[in-house]
Design a protein around this motif. Structure first.
Motif, PDB file in Angstrom:
ATOM      1  N   SER A  18       0.835  -1.206   0.000  1.00 29.57           N
ATOM      2  CA  SER A  18       0.000   0.000   0.000  1.00 29.57           C
ATOM      3  C   SER A  18       0.863   1.247   0.000  1.00 29.57           C
ATOM      4  N   GLN A  19       1.932   1.208   0.790  1.00 29.06           N
ATOM      5  CA  GLN A  19       2.735   2.418   0.938  1.00 29.06           C
ATOM      6  C   GLN A  19       3.509   2.754  -0.342  1.00 29.06           C
ATOM      7  N   LEU A  20       4.066   1.701  -0.959  1.00 23.98           N
ATOM      8  CA  LEU A  20       4.771   1.912  -2.230  1.00 23.98           C
ATOM      9  C   LEU A  20       3.817   2.487  -3.276  1.00 23.98           C
ATOM     10  N   ALA A  21       2.646   1.867  -3.384  1.00 19.21           N
ATOM     11  CA  ALA A  21       1.680   2.290  -4.402  1.00 19.21           C
ATOM     12  C   ALA A  21       1.165   3.689  -4.103  1.00 19.21           C
ATOM     13  N   VAL A  74      -1.396  -7.193  -3.687  1.00 18.35           N
ATOM     14  CA  VAL A  74      -1.505  -6.521  -4.985  1.00 18.35           C
ATOM     15  C   VAL A  74      -2.812  -5.732  -5.044  1.00 18.35           C
ATOM     16  N   ALA A  75      -3.883  -6.325  -4.525  1.00 19.83           N
ATOM     17  CA  ALA A  75      -5.190  -5.648  -4.544  1.00 19.83           C
ATOM     18  C   ALA A  75      -5.119  -4.326  -3.784  1.00 19.83           C
ATOM     19  N   ARG A  76      -4.446  -4.336  -2.646  1.00 15.91           N
ATOM     20  CA  ARG A  76      -4.339  -3.079  -1.876  1.00 15.91           C
ATOM     21  C   ARG A  76      -3.513  -2.047  -2.639  1.00 15.91           C
ATOM     22  N   SER A  77      -2.477  -2.521  -3.356  1.00 15.22           N
ATOM     23  CA  SER A  77      -1.676  -1.566  -4.130  1.00 15.22           C
ATOM     24  C   SER A  77      -2.488  -1.000  -5.294  1.00 15.22           C
ATOM     25  N   VAL A  78      -3.390  -1.813  -5.861  1.00 14.05           N
ATOM     26  CA  VAL A  78      -4.254  -1.332  -6.945  1.00 14.05           C
ATOM     27  C   VAL A  78      -5.161  -0.215  -6.419  1.00 14.05           C
ATOM     28  N   THR A  79      -5.724  -0.418  -5.244  1.00 18.33           N
ATOM     29  CA  THR A  79      -6.602   0.602  -4.646  1.00 18.33           C
ATOM     30  C   THR A  79      -5.850   1.922  -4.497  1.00 18.33           C
ATOM     31  N   ALA A  88      -3.834   4.317 -14.944  1.00 18.34           N
ATOM     32  CA  ALA A  88      -2.571   3.669 -14.568  1.00 18.34           C
ATOM     33  C   ALA A  88      -2.858   2.435 -13.715  1.00 18.34           C
ATOM     34  N   ALA A  89      -3.821   2.574 -12.787  1.00 14.93           N
ATOM     35  CA  ALA A  89      -4.168   1.445 -11.926  1.00 14.93           C
ATOM     36  C   ALA A  89      -4.748   0.301 -12.749  1.00 14.93           C
ATOM     37  N   MET A  90      -5.532   0.632 -13.780  1.00 13.11           N
ATOM     38  CA  MET A  90      -6.141  -0.419 -14.612  1.00 13.11           C
ATOM     39  C   MET A  90      -5.083  -1.144 -15.430  1.00 13.11           C
ATOM     40  N   VAL A  91      -4.125  -0.417 -15.983  1.00 17.90           N
ATOM     41  CA  VAL A  91      -3.042  -1.067 -16.723  1.00 17.90           C
ATOM     42  C   VAL A  91      -2.287  -2.015 -15.781  1.00 17.90           C
ATOM     43  N   TYR A  92      -1.968  -1.504 -14.598  1.00 14.79           N
ATOM     44  CA  TYR A  92      -1.258  -2.308 -13.589  1.00 14.79           C
ATOM     45  C   TYR A  92      -2.079  -3.542 -13.204  1.00 14.79           C
ATOM     46  N   ALA A  93      -3.384  -3.358 -12.982  1.00 14.75           N
ATOM     47  CA  ALA A  93      -4.242  -4.482 -12.565  1.00 14.75           C
ATOM     48  C   ALA A  93      -4.345  -5.521 -13.680  1.00 14.75           C
ATOM     49  N   MET A  94      -4.566  -5.066 -14.910  1.00 12.65           N
ATOM     50  CA  MET A  94      -4.720  -6.019 -16.013  1.00 12.65           C
ATOM     51  C   MET A  94      -3.423  -6.792 -16.238  1.00 12.65           C
ATOM     52  N   HIS A  95      -2.300  -6.106 -16.075  1.00  8.65           N
ATOM     53  CA  HIS A  95      -1.003  -6.786 -16.166  1.00  8.65           C
ATOM     54  C   HIS A  95      -0.900  -7.878 -15.090  1.00  8.65           C
ATOM     55  N   GLN A  96      -1.299  -7.546 -13.867  1.00  4.96           N
ATOM     56  CA  GLN A  96      -1.173  -8.522 -12.764  1.00  4.96           C
ATOM     57  C   GLN A  96      -2.048  -9.752 -12.997  1.00  4.96           C
ATOM     58  N   LEU A 247      -9.221  -7.642  -8.348  1.00 13.61           N
ATOM     59  CA  LEU A 247      -8.397  -6.454  -8.609  1.00 13.61           C
ATOM     60  C   LEU A 247      -9.245  -5.302  -9.143  1.00 13.61           C
ATOM     61  N   TRP A 248     -10.215  -5.604  -9.992  1.00 16.15           N
ATOM     62  CA  TRP A 248     -11.074  -4.522 -10.494  1.00 16.15           C
ATOM     63  C   TRP A 248     -11.874  -3.906  -9.353  1.00 16.15           C
ATOM     64  N   SER A 249     -12.459  -4.734  -8.522  1.00 14.20           N
ATOM     65  CA  SER A 249     -13.283  -4.157  -7.444  1.00 14.20           C
ATOM     66  C   SER A 249     -12.407  -3.352  -6.487  1.00 14.20           C
ATOM     67  N   SER A 250     -11.164  -3.785  -6.293  1.00 19.11           N
ATOM     68  CA  SER A 250     -10.233  -3.015  -5.458  1.00 19.11           C
ATOM     69  C   SER A 250      -9.923  -1.675  -6.126  1.00 19.11           C
ATOM     70  N   LEU A 251      -9.826  -1.700  -7.448  1.00 22.65           N
ATOM     71  CA  LEU A 251      -9.560  -0.472  -8.199  1.00 22.65           C
ATOM     72  C   LEU A 251     -10.746   0.493  -8.081  1.00 22.65           C
ATOM     73  N   TRP A 252     -11.945  -0.040  -8.285  1.00 23.14           N
ATOM     74  CA  TRP A 252     -13.137   0.819  -8.205  1.00 23.14           C
ATOM     75  C   TRP A 252     -13.291   1.376  -6.791  1.00 23.14           C
ATOM     76  N   PHE A 253     -12.892   0.582  -5.810  1.00 27.46           N
ATOM     77  CA  PHE A 253     -12.934   1.103  -4.438  1.00 27.46           C
ATOM     78  C   PHE A 253     -11.963   2.281  -4.297  1.00 27.46           C
ATOM     79  N   GLY A 254     -10.835   2.210  -4.993  1.00 26.58           N
ATOM     80  CA  GLY A 254      -9.884   3.332  -4.975  1.00 26.58           C
ATOM     81  C   GLY A 254     -10.500   4.588  -5.580  1.00 26.58           C
ATOM     82  N   ILE A 255     -11.229   4.431  -6.687  1.00 32.39           N
ATOM     83  CA  ILE A 255     -11.909   5.570  -7.314  1.00 32.39           C
ATOM     84  C   ILE A 255     -12.930   6.153  -6.332  1.00 32.39           C
ATOM     85  N   ALA A 256     -13.705   5.275  -5.712  1.00 37.43           N
ATOM     86  CA  ALA A 256     -14.724   5.722  -4.749  1.00 37.43           C
ATOM     87  C   ALA A 256     -14.066   6.445  -3.577  1.00 37.43           C
TER      88      ALA A 256
END
Lengths: 392, 84
Positions: A18-21, A74-79, A88-96, A247-256
């Protein structure tokens, strides 16, 4: 100073992912997010920072040169990344998602060596699962792998390969042989040096504009060892589908969360101006927070559920697990729009305006993509059918 | 029992090739059984044998061959006094 050094200089942490991301999100991804969105361009800076931090190999085990992170890390880093730049988060998530498939199912010698290269060289992987003429059902392919001795070749009309032109390799689905039925699929590693992508469409969309999700005619070849040995049906149910939805739901949570943060700051600014009166929008913030917490718990529970059964193939190929993962996707993709919309009501015209510290336009546009990337109607239809035999 | 299972497969499995061409151990998914069709086959089997698959059997491996379906159906009908 490298990203890693900067984070370490901030003090030791028990949540490095989380901290790195979060560091990359605030220092690199967020400052570029507006131009990525405006120009519909690849988030070059953020992906370079992610690569420099070794995070493209986050899921690769440490003995293979990766960071050895678990899916939930990874999910927390996506958020965290999504709070700075959804694309950027979506590219990273899709790669993972692709890396997860390679790590778990790329068991052959040359695939394993390629996985090591992903970590060592920071290779970026893209995906070609959809195909023209199959009606959006990724569990069907029309194209087929053609074998010639120990070589294969593959031609695929891909309506979407997100960031295809920026990827070092593409994982593509295809029928096992030209005589196989549409659902007997394999996943094929198409290495950059063996790959020709001819663009067939542009990407100028409402949101996630930096994913550069153009269509391509894909032509690839390579050694037969680059065909993953596990059938795609198993890869999909055990890994690709659950990891995608988590990973997507973690990403959408980041947007929210990013939208909620703007709403909170807006309400607090109003409260400071007149401390004696609780601003009317504070009530809306309380309501938003209820939904946000529900969202967070949904995402965290899914991360835990999957981490627990990740190694149990019986469980990950069960109907109840498929229903749970489908349900996660539908719920999370709906909640993200709900939260951003609530933030918009709180921030009012300041949220609606494009040039404002509280602007929410980009987040709202990105949020609407969630229900469409694998359309919720398709997922609900699948679940409706699975529920005919589910025992609850 | 194998014949009744094959009849259900032929009716609901939507396989490209005739069911008669399949052996007991042949992989039905590779023969073209989609996950959508496999649910219809489950429903057809539940009706044909008057059984209900428990959660523990609702997974891909149960329906991967005629043999594995027969094992599952047998394990469910064995406990029923009405089993034929």
């Amino acid at each position: 100073m490298s990203t890693l050094e900067a984070v370490l200089a901030d003090g030791m942490t028990n949540d490095m992912p989380s901290q790195l991301a979060a560091h990359i999100a605030t220092t690199v991804a967020a400052p570029a997010a507006e131009s990525v969105d405006q120009d519909s361009r690849f988030p070059t800076e953020a992906i370079a920072a992610i690569r420099d931090a070794g995070m493209l190999g986050a899921l690769v085990p440490t003995e293979d040169g990766g960071l050895g992170w678990a899916i939930e890390e990874v999910a927390r880093s996506v958020t965290e990344l999504a709070k700075g730049c959804s694309s950027a988060a979506m590219v990273y998530a899709m790669h993972q998602i692709q890396v997860a498939c390679l790590v778990r199912h790329g068991t052959g010698g040359s695939l394993r060596e390629f996985t090591r290269r992903v970590a060592r060289e920071g290779l970026l992987l893209a995906s070609a699962t959809t195909e023209a003429g199959i009606g959006g059902n990724v569990r069907n392919s029309s194209c087929a792998v053609e074998l010639d001795g120990d070589r294969f070749c593959l031609t695929k009309q891909a309506p979407v390969i997100s960031y295809g032109q920026h990827a070092d390799a593409v994982l593509a689905t295809a029928r096992r042989t030209p005589s196989s039925p549409p659902n007997d699929q394999v996943l094929v590693l198409c290495r950059g040096e063996n790959l020709d992508l001819e663009p067939t469409s542009e990407w100028d969309a409402l949101g996630f504009r930096g994913t550069c999700s153009r269509g391509f005619l894909l032509r690839a070849g390579g050694a037969v060892d680059d065909i993953l040995p596990t059938s795609y049906g198993d890869i999909s149910s055990q890994t690709m589908l659950p990891v995608s939805h988590i990973l997507w739901s973690s990403l959408w949570f980041g947007i929210a969360s990013a939208a909620a943060d703007k709403a909170r700051r807006f309400v607090q600014a109003a409260a400071r101006k007149n401390p004696e009166v609780t601003p009317p929008s504070a009530m809306r913030l309380a309501e938003l927070t209820n939904v946000l917490q529900q969202f967070q718990d949904l995402v965290l529970a899914a991360q835990e559920r999957y981490t627990e059964m990740w190694h149990d193939h019986g469980q990950t190929t069960s109907i109840s697990f498929a229903i749970a993962m489908n349900s996660l996707k539908v719920s999370a993709s709906t909640l993200v729009v709900d939260v951003v919309q609530r933030a918009m009501l709180i921030c009012g015209m300041a949220g609606y305006a494009n040039r404002s510290p509280f602007t929410l336009g980009r987040l709202l546009r990105d949020a609407y993509g969630a229900q469409l990337m694998v359309n919720n109607d398709r997922i609900n239809t699948n679940n409706a059918q699975l529920l005919l035999v589910s025992r609850g | 029992m194998e014949e009744r299972i094959k009849t259900v497969l032929a009716t609901y499995g939507r396989l490209p090739d005739p069911v008669e061409s399949l052996g007991r151990g042949d992989d039905l998914y590779r023969a073209g059984l989609t996950s959508h069709a496999s649910v219809n086959v489950m429903l057809g089997l539940e009706d044909e044998f008057d059984i209900e698959f428990p959660d523990s059997l609702l997974r891909k491996s149960t329906f991967e061959s005629i043999g594995s379906i027969e094992d599952a159906v047998r394990s469910l009908t064995a406990s029923s006094p009405l089993s034929a």
